[in-house]
Write an enzyme that holds these catalytic residues in place. Structure first.
Site, mmCIF file in Angstrom:
data_model
loop_
_atom_site.group_PDB
_atom_site.id
_atom_site.type_symbol
_atom_site.label_atom_id
_atom_site.label_comp_id
_atom_site.label_asym_id
_atom_site.label_seq_id
_atom_site.Cartn_x
_atom_site.Cartn_y
_atom_site.Cartn_z
ATOM 1 N N CYS A 36 0.810 -1.215 0.000
ATOM 2 C CA CYS A 36 0.000 0.000 0.000
ATOM 3 C C CYS A 36 0.848 1.271 0.000
ATOM 4 C CB CYS A 36 -0.885 0.039 1.228
ATOM 5 S SG CYS A 36 -1.934 -1.400 1.383
ATOM 6 N N TRP A 51 -2.838 -2.754 -1.719
ATOM 7 C CA TRP A 51 -2.416 -4.137 -2.011
ATOM 8 C C TRP A 51 -3.223 -5.003 -1.064
ATOM 9 C CZ3 TRP A 51 0.304 -8.127 0.568
ATOM 10 C CH2 TRP A 51 0.853 -9.094 -0.275
ATOM 11 N N GLU A 74 18.363 -16.981 -7.484
ATOM 12 C CA GLU A 74 17.959 -15.630 -7.871
ATOM 13 C C GLU A 74 17.450 -15.631 -9.318
ATOM 14 O OE1 GLU A 74 17.180 -13.087 -6.414
ATOM 15 O OE2 GLU A 74 17.324 -11.478 -7.860
ATOM 16 N N LYS A 91 13.698 -14.555 -10.443
ATOM 17 C CA LYS A 91 13.410 -13.510 -11.448
ATOM 18 C C LYS A 91 12.436 -14.041 -12.484
ATOM 19 C CE LYS A 91 14.409 -10.793 -9.766
ATOM 20 N NZ LYS A 91 14.987 -10.487 -8.539
ATOM 21 N N GLU A 101 8.931 -14.397 -10.995
ATOM 22 C CA GLU A 101 8.300 -13.122 -10.662
ATOM 23 C C GLU A 101 7.744 -12.417 -11.891
ATOM 24 O OE1 GLU A 101 10.431 -10.748 -7.087
ATOM 25 O OE2 GLU A 101 11.775 -11.335 -8.685
ATOM 26 N N LYS A 153 6.557 -4.324 -3.954
ATOM 27 C CA LYS A 153 7.975 -3.981 -3.893
ATOM 28 C C LYS A 153 8.462 -3.909 -2.448
ATOM 29 C CE LYS A 153 11.899 -2.445 -5.500
ATOM 30 N NZ LYS A 153 12.744 -3.519 -6.049
HETATM 31 C C1 G6P Z 1 9.623 -8.001 -1.913
HETATM 32 C C2 G6P Z 1 10.184 -7.538 -3.239
HETATM 33 C C3 G6P Z 1 11.493 -8.273 -3.530
HETATM 34 C C4 G6P Z 1 12.456 -8.080 -2.380
HETATM 35 C C5 G6P Z 1 11.850 -8.485 -1.040
HETATM 36 C C6 G6P Z 1 12.719 -8.033 0.127
HETATM 37 O O1 G6P Z 1 9.204 -9.323 -2.017
HETATM 38 O O2 G6P Z 1 9.263 -7.783 -4.291
HETATM 39 O O3 G6P Z 1 12.055 -7.771 -4.719
HETATM 40 O O4 G6P Z 1 13.606 -8.851 -2.616
HETATM 41 O O5 G6P Z 1 10.580 -7.862 -0.861
HETATM 42 O O6 G6P Z 1 12.740 -6.634 0.119
HETATM 43 P P1 G6P Z 1 13.869 -5.731 0.764
HETATM 44 O O7 G6P Z 1 13.434 -4.326 0.482
HETATM 45 O O8 G6P Z 1 13.886 -6.062 2.224
HETATM 46 O O9 G6P Z 1 15.147 -6.093 0.096
#
Ligand code: G6P
Length: 610
Positions: A2, A74, A483, A487, A490, A605
Site C-alpha cells: 500500500c 495491495w 535468484e 526472477k 516473478e 515492492k
Molecule cells: C519483496 C520484493 C522483492 C524483495 C523483497 C525483500 O518481495 O518484491 O524484490 O527482494 O521484498 O525486500 P527488501 O526491500 O527487504 O530487500
C-alpha cells in the site's frame, strides 16, 4: 505494498495526489482511490486496477480541493474491489492506511454494536468509525486520533481528514513508513519521498509513535500523550526524473542496465590502494567489530539470496562462521545466537516488516555484538535501528523484481567480508589487493555481459513455450541460480526451481525431459568439473541445457545444448556477473509473454506487512 499520499495546499491538490500515486505504483497494488474535502464536503473516487483508471474516473467528474488523501491498496483483508479500496470513510472522516490492524475484528464488533455500518471487509474501516465516534462525542480530529491510537494493535501508517476540519490533515506512524513533505505554504505526506519529488525536496521522516498535524502554513509532530517532537528536515538531492524510465521501456531494463554505474558507486570511496577503508562502516564500527567472531545474516526475497552468496565468502575467505536465514523464519523461532555475533540484515527498502522484526528479535540477545544493515534507503527504519549501515548506492529501484539492488548488495557484503578477513588475519595485504582488484573489475565485466543483450533476447524466444525451468549452480552460484529462478517466476510467471547441482540426482532429475529446460551457471573454478558431470546427467535424459559458462570452460554448442560465453571473472565477481544474463533472460521472456514486467501480478515492492 500500500502507498499513501496526502496534501494540504492553497491550490488544487488532486493532480498532486494522482502524480504521487503514479510514483508509488512500483510498490505493487491492485486498486487506488482518493478522498478530497471540497465545497460539497467529503468526496471519494476509487477504482480497481491501475492509477490510470482512477485518473480517468477523476477526469470524468473532476474534483477541486485544497485538502486530500490518496492510496494504492495491495489487498490483505478482502478482495480487490471498489468497496475495499481506500480511503475508507465514516460520516465526515476519511482514512488511508498502510499496515495491518490485528485486533480489527474485536473493534468491528464493538462498533457494529454502537450502530456503525461497515461497507468493506478491510481492517482499516474500523479506524474511520473509531475516529467518527470520538468526533461525534465532541473531540477534535487531533484529539480523536490521539485517543484511538492506543487501541490499535498491529502496524500502521495513517493519513486522516475530516470534512468539518478542512484546514488540517493528520498522520500517524507505527511500523509502516511515512514521510512528511515540507513546501512553501503547503505540506504533503507519502509512504516514500519519491512520490513527492515534483512538489518538494524537503522531507521529515516520521519516527515510531509520531503523530503529525499538517496545515498549509506549517506542521507539528507529537506523540499520543501530547509531547511535542522535533525531527530534522532533510533535503533530498534526487531530481524528480531520477525515477523516470528514460529511454527504456520498463524500469526493470533501465535498472539492469544501470548496474555498472550502481556497482561503481557502491565501491566509490570505500577502497584505496588495494585496501578496503575501515571508514566505510562509519566511525564507531572499529570498536563494534573488534569483538565479532560470528556472522548471522537475515533477509527476505532477493536480499536473502545476496546473504546466501556472502555466507560462502565469509567462511571461505574470511574464515568466520556465518549463518543465513529468512527473516520470516528467524523472527518466530527461539534462535541460539553465537557469542560475539555481527548480526547483518540486508534490505533494499529498509522497511521489510519481517526483516525489521528479525532485527528487533535479535537485539534481545546479549550475544549480538553489533547490528549492521546493508540497505539502499538511507532514511529507512532498518538504517535507523542498526548500529552500522553500509549503503548500497544503487539509486531508486522501481521495478518490483529487484536487480541492481541485489548486485550492489553483493558488492557491499564483499566489502564487509574483506574487512573481517583482514581483522581475522585470514588474508594478507597482497591477497586483499587481489580481491579488491576483482571488485573494481566488476562494473566492466557487467558491461561486457550487457553488450550481449540481443543474444539473450534470442535465447529467451526458445523458452517461450516452456511452462517450467530448472536452474542449477554449485557453491556461491547456487544462490545465484535461486535468484535467476526467482526472477523468471516473478516477471514471466514461468514456474522455476533452483537446485544445488549436486542434489539433481536426489529428486529433480525425475522432472527432466525435453519440456524442462535446465539452466546452469558454471563459471571456471574448483567446482566446474562437478557441474559438468551433473549436466551430463541431464543430457543423458534428453534434457535441454542452457549453460552460462566462461568462454574457456570447455562447453560447446551442440544439439540440445546452448552455451552463452561469459567473461572470465573471479571468485568475488562471478556471482555478480552471472546474475546479469539471468535477469535479462527473465526480462525478455516476460516481455515476449506480455506480462506487466514492472508490477507483476500479486507482488509488492516494499513488503511492510508480515
Ligand atoms: C519483496 C520484493 C522483492 C524483495 C523483497 C525483500 O518481495 O518484491 O524484490 O527482494 O521484498 O525486500 P527488501 O526491500 O527487504 O530487500
Amino acid at each position: 505494498m500500500c502507498g499513501i499520499v496526502g496534501a494540504i495546499a492553497q491550490r488544487n491538490v488532486s493532480p498532486i495526489l494522482i502524480e504521487g500515486l503514479r510514483r508509488l505504483e512500483y510498490r505493487g497494488y491492485d486498486s487506488a482511490g482518493l478522498a478530497l474535502v471540497g465545497d460539497n464536503g467529503l468526496q471519494r473516487r476509487r477504482a480497481v486496477g491501475k492509477v490510470a483508471a482512477l485518473a480517468d474516473a477523476l477526469a470524468a467528474s473532476p474534483l477541486d480541493s485544497r485538502l486530500g488523501i490518496a492510496h494504492t491498496r495491495w489487498a490483505t483483508h478482502g478482495v480487490p474491489a471498489e468497496r475495499n479500496s481506500h480511503p475508507h470513510a465514516s460520516r465526515t472522516v476519511a482514512v488511508v492506511h498502510n499496515g495491518i490492524i490485528e485486533n480489527h475484528e474485536a473493534l468491528r464488533t464493538r462498533l457494529i454494536d454502537a450502530g456503525y455500518a461497515f461497507e468493506s471487509e478491510t481492517d482499516t474501516e474500523v479506524v474511520a468509525h473509531l475516529l467518527q465516534q470520538q468526533i461525534d462525542a465532541g473531540s477534535s480530529l487531533r484529539q480523536a486520533l490521539c485517543a484511538i491510537l492506543p487501541e490499535l494493535r498491529g502496524a500502521y501508517a495513517l493519513a486522516v481528514i475530516d470534512a468539518n476540519s478542512p484546514d488540517h490533515l493528520l498522520l500517524a506512524r507505527k511500523g509502516s513508513p511515512l514521510v512528511l513533505g515540507v513546501g512553501i505554504g503547503e505540506h504533503f505526506a507519502a509512504s516514500d519521498a519519491l512520490a513527492l519529488l515534483p512538489v518538494t525536496n524537503r522531507f521529515v521522516y516520521l519516527e515510531e509513535g509520531d503523530i503529525a498535524e499538517l496545515r498549509a502554513s506549517g506542521y507539528e509532530i507529537f506523540t499520543a500523550d501530547g509531547t511535542m517532537q522535533q525531527r530534522p528536515v532533510r533535503t533530498s538531492t534526487l531530481s524528480p526524473d531520477a525515477v523516470d524510465k528514460g529511454p527504456y521501456r520498463h524500469f526493470m531494463t533501465k535498472e539492469i542496465f544501470e548496474q555498472p554505474v550502481a556497482l561503481a558507486q557502491t565501491l566509490q570511496g570505500r577502497t584505496a590502494h588495494g585496501r578496503v577503508l575501515e571508514a566505510c562502516l562509519g566511525p564507531q564500527a572499529e570498536a563494534l567489530l573488534a569483538r565479532v567472531r560470528n556472522v548471522h545474516i537475515v533477509a527476505c526475497g532477493t536480499s536473502s539470496h545476496a546473504g546466501m552468496v556472502a555466507r560462502y565468502w565469509f567462511e571461505q575467505i574470511a574464515r568466520v562462521p556465518c549463518q543465513v536465514e529468512l527473516a520470516s523464519e528467524f523472527r518466530y523461532r527461539n534462535p541460539v545466537i553465537a557469542p560475539d555475533t555481527l548480526f547483518i540484515t540486508i534490505s533494499q527498502s529498509g522497511e521489510t516488516a519481517d526483516t525489521l522484526e528479525a532485527l528487533r528479535h535479535a537485539r534481545q540477545s546479549a550475544n549480538v555484538a553489533a547490528a549492521l544493515v546493508i540497505c539502499n534507503a538511507p532514511e529507512s527504519s532498518l538504517v535507523r535501528e542498526s548500529d552500522i549501515a553500509l549503503m548500497t548506492h544503487a539509486g531508486p529501484e522501481r521495478s518490483v523484481a529487484s536487480t541492481k539492488a541485489f548486485t550492489t548488495q553483493l558488492m557491499a557484503l564483499a566489502l564487509v567480508m574483506l574487512l573481517m578477513a583482514r581483522r581475522s588475519g585470514a588474508i594478507d595485504a597482497e591477497r586483499e589487493a587481489e580481491l579488491v582488484a576483482q571488485l573494481e573489475a566488476a562494473p566492466r565485466l557487467v558491461e561486457d555481459v550487457l553488450a550481449q543483450n540481443d543474444r539473450i533476447r534470442q535465447i529467451a524466444e526458445s523458452l517461450l513455450t516452456k511452462q517450467n525451468a530448472l536452474f542449477l549452480g554449485r557453491g556461491p552460484m547456487w544462490p545465484v541460480a535461486m535468484e535467476g529462478a526467482l526472477k523468471l517466476k516473478e516477471v514471466s510467471y514461468v514456474h522455476a526451481e533452483a537446485y544445488a547441482a549436486g542434489e539433481l540426482k536426489h529428486g529433480p532429475l525425475a522432472l527432466v525431459d525435453e519440456d524442462m529446460p535446465v539452466i546452469a551457471v558454471a563459471p571456471r573454478g574448483d567446482l566446474l568439473d562437478k557441474v559438468k558431470s551433473n549436466l551430463q546427467e541431464v543430457r543423458a535424459r534428453g534434457g535441454e541445457l542452457l549453460v552460462f559458462a566462461d568462454a574457456e570452460a570447455g562447453f560447446r554448442d551442440e544439439p540440445g545444448v546452448t552455451v552463452f560465453g561469459m567473461p572470465h571473472g573471479a571468485e568475488l565477481t562471478d556471482p555478480i556477473v552471472y546474475t546479469i544474463p539471468l535477469q535479462l533472460l527473465a526480462y525478455h521472456v516476460a516481455v515476449l509473454k506480455g506480462t506487466d514486467v514492472d508490477q507483476p501480478r500479486n507482488l509488492a515492492k516494499s513488503v511492510t506487512v508480515e
